[in-house]
Design an enzyme around this catalytic site. Structure first.
Site, PDB file in Angstrom:
ATOM      1  N   HIS A 197     -11.275  10.066   9.747  1.00  0.00           N
ATOM      2  CA  HIS A 197      -9.868  10.346   9.459  1.00  0.00           C
ATOM      3  C   HIS A 197      -9.645  11.843   9.560  1.00  0.00           C
ATOM      4  CE1 HIS A 197      -8.347   6.411   8.361  1.00  0.00           C
ATOM      5  NE2 HIS A 197      -9.465   6.194   7.700  1.00  0.00           N
ATOM      6  N   PHE A 242      -8.837  -2.163  -4.233  1.00  0.00           N
ATOM      7  CA  PHE A 242      -7.994  -1.211  -4.961  1.00  0.00           C
ATOM      8  C   PHE A 242      -6.536  -1.672  -4.871  1.00  0.00           C
ATOM      9  CE2 PHE A 242     -11.240   1.119  -2.401  1.00  0.00           C
ATOM     10  CZ  PHE A 242     -12.232   1.017  -3.352  1.00  0.00           C
ATOM     11  N   ASP A 270      -3.013  -1.748  -4.658  1.00  0.00           N
ATOM     12  CA  ASP A 270      -1.877  -0.863  -4.416  1.00  0.00           C
ATOM     13  C   ASP A 270      -0.711  -1.676  -3.864  1.00  0.00           C
ATOM     14  OD1 ASP A 270      -2.692  -1.505  -1.860  1.00  0.00           O
ATOM     15  OD2 ASP A 270      -2.951   0.561  -1.181  1.00  0.00           O
ATOM     16  N   ASP A 328     -11.407  -3.410   1.625  1.00  0.00           N
ATOM     17  CA  ASP A 328     -10.173  -2.696   1.281  1.00  0.00           C
ATOM     18  C   ASP A 328      -9.892  -1.583   2.282  1.00  0.00           C
ATOM     19  OD1 ASP A 328      -8.804  -0.241  -0.078  1.00  0.00           O
ATOM     20  OD2 ASP A 328      -8.232  -1.947  -1.333  1.00  0.00           O
ATOM     21  N   ASP A 347      -6.356   0.503   6.417  1.00  0.00           N
ATOM     22  CA  ASP A 347      -6.207   1.083   7.752  1.00  0.00           C
ATOM     23  C   ASP A 347      -5.458   0.136   8.673  1.00  0.00           C
ATOM     24  OD1 ASP A 347      -7.484   3.460   7.157  1.00  0.00           O
ATOM     25  OD2 ASP A 347      -9.457   2.785   7.849  1.00  0.00           O
TER      26      ASP A 347
END
Length: 426
Positions: free
Chosen positions: A57, A278, A280, A399, A404
């Site tokens: 990244h 995670f 979100d 995740d 991504d």
């Protein structure tokens, strides 16, 4: 299952299971889990789950050092609430074009676009000559760009002593935008950074490295240290009469360390496989798209209308908790495929075919059929060995892949709404 002490001995995984078993607006269809697991299993066989991808990244650090730990800690302390209701051209945007010399700055030579990164070129209207060229970032990457920009300007933004004394004016300058829309929850970002700096100075000798060392190589011990000492990481709620914990930012902080350091040194955690997905607002979108989550028409209508969901409200907790449990079920199915040595989905063409099937079926996932998968799954085991250190199989890498995927397929998923919750927890 490792113990994640939040309220008593409640764990993220046991919380997710309880939420999924008592949810009324979100469900997890068994066939969607099986299909998604087959696709992700094939992607893993092609190398898509490699830890090396974290450093690829463009804005992530490239070297493993104490300075990198400081960077990761600050970024994950501010890693929340990037969604915007504004048109893309008007949302919070950070411009950053650094020289490619510091390991904490992007590699300017990298080509290819990530969602959230745009090269803006302005030309003279008469001659066509380039007058200005700059790279701008939105969403989470705008946070990373803002921190990297501050460091490149000589602002010691990742220093705990500097963090502890931050002012609103200083943080506003760090997050200055190319548009009229500023960063959300600015005052909250000031407070969480100041608290983090103060705690590092008073409790951990002025460095998060010492917090990591105190954990002794245990992700669970580090998780406990984080949520016990840093209040902004204490992501907890009450659902259907029971205390539940979700710990999105605390877990992703540990996961980012693990990924950046590729499971070695300050990134070594012998129990990394006990972390969950995670929870979100972006990964649930991928899960709905792949048919792993289903929303009732009523919930879908609220999300499509952009109706905010309050932090800790039943619908918000359902989406987050069911997402965690859904990824756990996908993980268990992927492990079954791995253990069986399944090769039938290992080719690029068959992977593409399976993905097309998921895309064809994703509209079905937008309405509830009440076909929930059996929740009697085994507890995850620690299967990360030296041999597969760079190609692990756990909820963390799933995740990473799904996040991504959502960012890289924004247009394809545009019809699937994210849930809108303003919170310091994600």
């Amino acid at each position: 299952e490792g113990k994640m002490h939040g309220r008593g001995d409640v764990t993220v995984l046991s919380s997710a299971r309880y939420i999924a078993e008592n949810a009324t607006s979100v469900s997890i269809p068994a066939d969607g889990v099986v299909r998604a697991a087959a696709v992700l299993h094939a992607e893993r066989r092609k190398g898509s789950f490699s830890l090396a991808g974290w450093k690829e990244h463009i804005l992530n650090p490239k070297e493993c050092s104490a300075a990198t730990v400081d960077w990761i800690f600050l970024v994950d302390t501010w890693n929340f609430s990037f969604w915007s209701s504004s048109p893309p051209s008007q949302e919070f945007t950070v411009a950053f074009d650094p020289p490619p010399i510091s390991p904490l700055t992007p590699r300017a030579a990298l080509d290819g676009g990530e969602e959230g990164r745009t090269v803006v070129v302005r030309c003279d209207s008469r001659t066509g000559a380039v007058r200005e060229s700059k790279t701008v970032y939105t969403g989470y990457w705008a946070l990373c760009a803002a921190v990297n920009r501050a460091l490149s300007e000589g602002v010691p933004i990742t220093s705990p002593r500097y963090m502890a004394e931050l002012t609103v004016e200083q943080v506003a300058h760090v997050f200055r935008s190319e548009t009229d829309e500023g960063i959300s929850l600015l005052s909250e970002r000031v407070e969480v950074a100041r608290e983090a700096g103060r705690v590092l100075l008073s409790r951990f000798g002025g460095s998060f490295v010492n917090c990591i060392k105190e954990a002794g190589g245990s992700a669970q011990a580090l998780l406990k240290l984080i949520v016990t000492n840093f209040s902004s990481y204490k992501d907890e709620a009450t659902f259907s009469g029971r205390s539940v914990v979700l710990y999105k930012r605390a877990q992703i902080l540990i996961a980012d360390l693990w990924a950046c350091f590729e499971g070695e040194g300050l990134g070594y955690f012998y129990d990394i496989d006990t972390l969950t997905m995670f929870a979100d607002y972006r990964v649930p979108q991928s899960l709905v798209y792949m048919g792993v989550l289903q929303y009732t028409p009523e919930l879908l209508g609220l999300l499509e209308a952009g109706t905010p969901l309050l932090p800790g409200s039943p619908l918000e907790v359902e989406i987050r908790g069911c997402s965690i449990w859904a990824v756990e079920l996908v993980l268990q199915e992927m492990r079954r495929l791995e253990n069986n040595g399944t090769k039938s989905v290992g080719t690029s063409s068959s992977t593409d075919h399976l993905m097309e099937q998921l895309q064809d079926n994703n509209s079905t996932a937008m309405s509830n059929t009440n076909t929930n998968i059996n929740t009697n799954t085994n507890t995850p085991s620690n299967n990360t060995t030296t041999k597969n250190r760079l190609q692990p199989l756990n909820a963390v890498v799933i995740d990473f892949y799904l996040w991504d995927y959502a960012k890289d397929h924004t247009a394809a998923m545009a019809h699937i709404p994210i849930h809108h919750t303003r919170s310091v927890y994600y």
